[in-house]
Design a protein around this motif. Structure first.
Motif, PDB file in Angstrom:
ATOM      1  N   TYR A 173      -6.597-103.330 -78.806  1.00 23.33           N
ATOM      2  CA  TYR A 173      -5.538-102.679 -79.558  1.00 23.33           C
ATOM      3  C   TYR A 173      -5.026-101.497 -78.754  1.00 23.33           C
ATOM      4  CZ  TYR A 173      -7.037-105.332 -83.625  1.00 23.33           C
ATOM      5  OH  TYR A 173      -7.350-106.330 -84.481  1.00 23.33           O
ATOM      6  N   HIS A 209      -3.768 -97.455 -87.565  1.00 18.59           N
ATOM      7  CA  HIS A 209      -4.994 -97.167 -86.823  1.00 18.59           C
ATOM      8  C   HIS A 209      -6.131 -96.824 -87.760  1.00 18.59           C
ATOM      9  CE1 HIS A 209      -4.186 -97.059 -82.407  1.00 18.59           C
ATOM     10  NE2 HIS A 209      -3.017 -97.392 -82.918  1.00 18.59           N
ATOM     11  N   GLU A 212       1.377 -97.983 -79.169  1.00 20.51           N
ATOM     12  CA  GLU A 212       1.784 -98.796 -80.314  1.00 20.51           C
ATOM     13  C   GLU A 212       3.061 -98.235 -80.933  1.00 20.51           C
ATOM     14  OE1 GLU A 212      -1.315 -99.923 -82.856  1.00 20.51           O
ATOM     15  OE2 GLU A 212      -0.031-101.234 -84.036  1.00 20.51           O
ATOM     16  N   SER A 217       2.099-104.652 -87.660  1.00 23.16           N
ATOM     17  CA  SER A 217       2.718-103.318 -87.736  1.00 23.16           C
ATOM     18  C   SER A 217       4.229-103.432 -87.563  1.00 23.16           C
ATOM     19  CB  SER A 217       2.135-102.323 -86.726  1.00 23.16           C
ATOM     20  OG  SER A 217       1.336-102.915 -85.794  1.00 23.16           O
ATOM     21  N   VAL A 246       2.115 -95.912 -87.643  1.00 19.61           N
ATOM     22  CA  VAL A 246       1.117 -96.286 -86.643  1.00 19.61           C
ATOM     23  C   VAL A 246      -0.215 -95.598 -86.935  1.00 19.61           C
ATOM     24  CG1 VAL A 246       0.531 -96.149 -84.214  1.00 19.61           C
ATOM     25  CG2 VAL A 246       2.823 -96.771 -84.896  1.00 19.61           C
ATOM     26  N   ILE A 276      -0.815-106.122 -84.112  1.00 17.20           N
ATOM     27  CA  ILE A 276       0.403-105.434 -83.701  1.00 17.20           C
ATOM     28  C   ILE A 276       1.614-106.076 -84.368  1.00 17.20           C
ATOM     29  CG2 ILE A 276       1.865-104.858 -81.751  1.00 17.20           C
ATOM     30  CD1 ILE A 276      -0.584-104.768 -80.048  1.00 17.20           C
TER      31      ILE A 276
END
Lengths: 486, 289
Positions: B187, B217, B193, B233, B213, B230
């Motif tokens: 990740y 996390h 990200e 997200s 983000v 991902i």
């Protein structure tokens, strides 16, 4: 991390000068000069740490380096890692060996060429409070280079030049205390204004260690012998003493491996059964001629599991591990009944099925499982009798009984005959003992009494040992070498 | 290489870019491992876009065999041929005839090496197959050729760029690893990200994106059955845009949580842990909120 300045090993290694007043016996003999021998040495060290670095990997590494400008340390390291380290665990070992190797290579070169650095010596002109604050700031959010600089400053200020304890680990801790650095307490509270994040602090300690080593090497003009990596450093967090989340992650991975087992072992079975119906259907494609046989799928064996877990105080450290194993097993086996026991036994299958969070499960077990009766000491004999009473009719040759416990009966009657009856009714019986094999049958451990009735007795307190056992359970293969009865 | 990947919408990490570069230069396959949803498959797609090569994908599953992966004889066509020629022609002639390229159905692996233009070959989730299949791959991966007993050896017209992905559910064989470069994708950190989310949902404001983000996390830090990937997200960011949300507070989170968490039990855990923090305003302190 980055050793200062140069990164790749130097090309023109000279013969070592006569080693001076060396406490480690001077510099080790250096190999032939040039780049390729260095890389071979690195590969050799990697092999010694257990990586499978073959000739083809090495050739790949050389080819890869030809494509890059290997003066960039990150690229250099990544290219080597991609070609030499082929799993996550290997990658971790690689990082450690790589750092150690090139740190030593650079230092050796420096000693050979007689390079020394100007070190900042004075302490009195520094405002110590101010220094502490700056270091704390750097540890909290500084870059790598800043942290390194601060580590050197700290050594200059607090390191007592030349009169260190001689043991680097001790010096590191002394300097850390002098700096009043402490890690943040875990938990939800708002950040402690004086604390720094744990991982940053460890990073800083690593810089301190490295700089101290560097100074020592410079002072003594010699390299300490390369030590093998400590088991603790190289292993991914997986031991029972690690935090629960880590244990759980590994067990979860194990669970997935368990799910794909059987297929990988079975391969093409010779004794496949032809599925007439599907073969006939398929033959329609070819005008009624059965050109291709269709086989019936072989269902993997889904064992019915009975897991009995000792949760008494003598196995406290292991029982967290065991409970999380149990927790994970519940996800992958539908037919699993779990029991916990101390002095008496209690079925907790419901608890595991109802609760998802591990904390809730351990809480439920601790409060209302009703396993401790009076004394709180394990009574294996009574547990077998009760277990027999509760489930004897459900046991059949397809069921597997797994006992997680240390077989310490506190001097009470072991009732091995009852255990024998259980193992007779069940198809397979395994025992996982969280104690090292060395301690078995000492004191009140009576594992010897139960061992003849088990299909396998395993020493099990790490995930690795657990994996050996899981292989035996799911595939049937590997019992013989793994069990190795004493 | 990195810029190339970025141009097609994939923000590669340092190592991903370097290993892809090496793979292209050395002509070696890459074994990509990592948790689900970190963009392993996406990397292959991005590589195919960046190098303007065709992407050929072989999705692995339990029981995948060479008939599905390499080639298969087209029985029906062969049968028709035999019937058409039934009278007269000798066995030899017919045999010559029916085992020709004409009757071969090429499957992904054969397609990949037959193609005259270089392609990107993605062998997805190699860990789902059995070891026998891995062994079969070895010939393709190291020599880029396939031996067909009736026909001879088919050699690659061009070198495909091969990516194998694995979710690490089982240990792959040494022989396979030996032939590959290794890349571990994890990740990304918050900053990267954030860049990725901003790239895919540029209209989302910086503060909301950052908060998003951070929440992701935090959710990954919990012990979940399936941590958000991902892709999730990005989905979440797009959903927020569509809803016109200008902040992530407890109620917005409550309504959109199902985008990032896909298990009922996980939902409870996340609602309990993250929901509370959001309403406390603990998370908002980094953004302007």
């Amino acid at each position: 991390m980055a050793s200062s300045g140069s990164s790749a090993p130097g090309n023109g290694a000279r013969r070592p000068r006569a080693a001076g007043r060396a406490i480690y016996g001077g510099l080790p003999e250096s190999g032939p000069p040039g780049f390729a021998p260095r890389l071979l040495e690195l590969a050799d060290e990697l092999r010694r740490e257990g990586l499978a670095v073959g000739t083809s990997e090495l050739l790949d590494a050389f080819h890869a380096l030809e494509e890059l400008s290997w003066t960039d340390q990150e690229d250099f390291r990544e290219a080597l890692a991609a070609t030499l380290a082929k799993s996550q665990e290997d990658r971790r070992v690689f990082e450690l060996v790589f750092d150690r190797f090139f740190f030593r290579a650079v230092e050796r070169e420096a000693v050979e060429r007689g390079l020394t650095e100007e070190r900042y010596g004075g302490g009195d002109r520094l405002d110590l409070e101010d220094l502490r604050e700056r270091i704390r700031e750097a540890v909290r959010r500084g870059s790598d280079g800043e942290m390194r600089d601060m580590a050197r400053l700290a050594i200059a200020a607090f390191g007592r030049q030349g009169e260190g304890s001689g043991v680097i680990g001790v010096d590191v801790q002394r300097i850390r205390r002098a700096l009043e650095l402490k890690g943040e307490a875990g938990g939800r509270e708002l950040p402690d204004p004086d604390g720094v994040p744990q991982d940053r602090l460890r990073e800083f300690e690593r810089h301190l260690r490295r700089e101290l080593e560097r100074a020592l090497i410079e002072r003594t003009q010699s390299l300490p012998p390369a030590k093998p990596l400590r088991e603790l450093d190289r292993a991914l967090p997986s031991g029972p003493l690690q935090d629960l989340a880590a244990v759980h992650r590994v067990v979860a991975q194990l669970k997935r491996r368990l799910a794909t087992r059987g297929h990988e072992q079975g391969g093409r079975r010779r004794s496949a059964i032809v599925d007439i119906r599907r073969t006939m259907r398929a033959s329609l494609e070819t005008g009624g001629v059965p050109m291709r046989l269709r086989y019936r799928h072989r269902r993997p064996r889904r064992p019915e599991l009975y897991v009995l877990c000792d949760v008494s105080t003598s196995v406290t450290s292991a029982s967290v591990f065991f409970l999380s194993v149990l927790h994970a097993l519940h996800d992958s086996f539908r037919k699993l009944r779990s029991f916990v026991f101390v002095e008496r036994i209690s079925e907790v299958t419901d608890v595991f099925e109802r609760e998802r969070s591990f904390a809730a499960i351990s809480h439920a077990i601790a409060t209302d499982a009703g396993v401790a009766d009076v004394s709180g000491y394990t009574d294996y004999g009574r547990v077998w009798l009760e277990f027999l009473g509760q489930v004897v009719d459900d046991l059949d040759p397809r069921s597997t009984v797994i006992v997680l416990g240390d077989a310490r009966t506190n001097g009470r009657e072991p009732h091995a005959d009852a255990f024998a009856r259980i193992s007779e009714r069940a198809g397979r019986t395994f025992w996982l003992n969280p104690e090292p094999r060395l301690y078995w049958n000492y004191g009140d451990s009576v594992i010897q009494a139960y061992e003849p009735y088990c299909d396998g007795v395993f020493e099990c307190w790490t995930t690795k040992q657990l994996e050996v056992f899981v292989n035996a359970l799911a595939g049937g293969r590997g019992i013989a070498p793994a069990a190795g009865r004493a | 290489m990195r810029d190339g990947l970025e141009a097609v919408g994939y923000l590669a990490g340092e190592s991903a870019a370097l290993v892809s570069f090496l793979a292209a230069r050395l002509g070696k396959p890459v074994l990509v491992e990592g948790p689900a949803g970190v963009g392993k498959t996406e990397l292959a797609k991005a590589l195919s876009r960046a190098t303007e090569r065709k992407l050929i994908r072989l999705q692995c599953y339990e029981g995948l065999d060479e008939a599905k992966a390499l080639y298969e004889w087209n029985y029906r066509k062969q049968l028709l041929r035999i019937q058409a020629e039934a009278a007269g022609a000798g066995w030899e002639a017919v045999q010559e005839d029916i085992f020709g390229p004409e009757f071969l159905l090429s499957r992904p692996l054969l397609q990949a090496i037959e193609d005259s233009d270089p392609v990107v070959l993605l062998i997805d989730e190699i860990d789902k197959t059995d070891q026998e299949f891995e062994a079969m791959l070895l010939e393709v991966l190291s020599d880029f050729q396939i031996s067909i007993p009736e026909l001879g050896v088919v050699e690659a017209q061009s070198r495909p760029l091969v990516l194998l992905t694995s979710n690490n559910t089982r240990e792959l064989t040494e022989a396979l690893k030996r032939r590959c470069l290794y890349l571990w994708l994890d990740y990304p950190d918050v900053e990267r990200e954030l860049e990725i989310v901003r790239l895919h949902a540029p209209e989302l404001s910086e503060t909301v994106a950052r908060k998003l983000v951070e929440v992701i996390h935090m959710v990954r830090g919990l012990d979940l059955k399936k941590p958000p990937s991902i892709a999730e997200s990005i989905d979440w960011a797009r959903a927020l845009l569509m809803l016109g949300a200008d902040d992530i507070d407890a109620s917005v989170f409550e309504r959109t949580m199902s985008i990032i968490v896909k298990h009922r039990t996980d939902l409870d855990v996340v609602a309990e842990r993250v929901g509370v923090k959001l309403s406390d305003g603990v998370l908002g302190k980094l953004g302007t909120g």
